[in-house]
Design a protein around this motif. Structure first.
Motif, mmCIF file in Angstrom:
data_model
loop_
_atom_site.group_PDB
_atom_site.id
_atom_site.type_symbol
_atom_site.label_atom_id
_atom_site.label_comp_id
_atom_site.label_asym_id
_atom_site.label_seq_id
_atom_site.Cartn_x
_atom_site.Cartn_y
_atom_site.Cartn_z
ATOM 1 N N ASN A 9 2.345 1.756 -3.485
ATOM 2 C CA ASN A 9 1.376 2.068 -4.928
ATOM 3 C C ASN A 9 0.881 3.952 -4.422
ATOM 4 O OD1 ASN A 9 -0.685 2.158 -6.383
ATOM 5 N ND2 ASN A 9 -1.619 3.179 -5.368
ATOM 6 N N VAL A 55 4.904 -1.819 -13.837
ATOM 7 C CA VAL A 55 2.687 -0.768 -14.217
ATOM 8 C C VAL A 55 3.199 -0.921 -16.146
ATOM 9 C CG1 VAL A 55 2.617 0.082 -11.729
ATOM 10 C CG2 VAL A 55 3.998 1.441 -13.892
ATOM 11 N N TYR A 105 -1.228 12.464 -11.035
ATOM 12 C CA TYR A 105 -1.231 11.228 -10.995
ATOM 13 C C TYR A 105 -3.117 11.301 -11.152
ATOM 14 C CZ TYR A 105 -1.671 6.400 -10.433
ATOM 15 O OH TYR A 105 -1.303 4.787 -10.482
ATOM 16 N N ALA A 160 4.319 -6.937 -8.983
ATOM 17 C CA ALA A 160 5.200 -6.653 -7.193
ATOM 18 C C ALA A 160 5.828 -7.948 -6.594
ATOM 19 C CB ALA A 160 3.519 -6.063 -6.371
ATOM 20 N N LEU A 163 7.947 -2.746 -8.416
ATOM 21 C CA LEU A 163 6.725 -3.229 -9.169
ATOM 22 C C LEU A 163 6.886 -3.048 -10.509
ATOM 23 C CD1 LEU A 163 5.314 -0.307 -6.881
ATOM 24 C CD2 LEU A 163 4.881 -2.585 -6.713
ATOM 25 N N ILE A 222 -0.178 -1.639 -11.155
ATOM 26 C CA ILE A 222 0.350 -2.916 -11.094
ATOM 27 C C ILE A 222 -0.461 -4.280 -11.808
ATOM 28 C CG2 ILE A 222 1.677 -4.481 -9.246
ATOM 29 C CD1 ILE A 222 0.643 -1.692 -7.160
ATOM 30 N N ASP A 258 1.010 -1.322 0.499
ATOM 31 C CA ASP A 258 0.083 0.413 0.143
ATOM 32 C C ASP A 258 0.878 1.321 -0.114
ATOM 33 O OD1 ASP A 258 -2.506 1.145 0.271
ATOM 34 O OD2 ASP A 258 -1.698 2.194 2.367
ATOM 35 N N GLU A 306 2.042 7.813 -6.908
ATOM 36 C CA GLU A 306 1.492 8.508 -6.863
ATOM 37 C C GLU A 306 1.670 10.169 -6.778
ATOM 38 O OE1 GLU A 306 -2.611 8.493 -5.385
ATOM 39 O OE2 GLU A 306 -2.344 6.387 -5.541
#
Length: 163
Positions: free
Chosen positions: A53, A132, A68, A84, A130, A81, A50, A57
């Motif tokens: 993420n 994306v 974002y 991860a 990550l 994502i 969390d 942003e």
């Protein structure tokens, strides 16, 4: 019976992610709160994802200068994502302040590999990665990374000393 495989050997990429952040990397500080910890008093591992993420942003908005929320709400470009991973090296505890930093590891046609390092007092606590993928939010199909975003990512990557 003895373990015949021996200890795991980290890949060169994993070793590189465990190094402290270079001076040009975007950083944010996150205080470790009671709500982040498990009964052992250390950060519960899903909480880190969390935080990852959130730092992405913040990085887009404050580090890259690409809002974002506008990217998603106005331009209708998503960056979900799709992969991860994280190496948890040293536990973090309530009351500490974690510095999370972002590196661009790879820029593909539609994907971005982002390295995230967590440090406390210069000691690397965790090293995450990550991937994306740029998507059109109207149909969720992958799209090429828009040219303005690509050039901003490449400039950031160069500023951090990446090849």
């Amino acid at each position: 019976m003895p373990d015949t495989l021996g200890p795991p050997v980290p890949s060169p990429d994993a070793e590189a992610r465990r190094r402290p952040l270079p001076p040009g990397a975007f950083r944010v500080q996150r205080p470790i709160r009671f709500s982040h910890t498990d009964p052992a008093g250390i950060v519960y591992f899903p909480v880190y994802f969390d935080m990852f993420n959130g730092v992405v942003e913040d990085w887009f908005t404050h580090g890259l200068g690409i809002n974002y929320a506008d990217l998603i709400l106005e331009r209708r470009i998503g960056l979900p994502i799709v992969h991860a991973e994280c190496d948890f090296l040293i536990p973090s505890r309530m009351g500490e302040t974690l510095t999370l930093g972002v590196l661009v590891e790879r820029i593909g046609r539609s994907s971005i590999a982002i390295g995230i390092t967590g440090e406390i007092d210069g000691s690397v606590r965790l090293a995450g990665r990550l991937t994306v993928v740029a998507t059109a939010l109207d149909d969720f199909a992958s799209i090429p990374i828009p040219s303005d975003l690509r050039s901003t990512l490449e400039a950031y990557r160069a500023a951090c000393g990446a090849p």
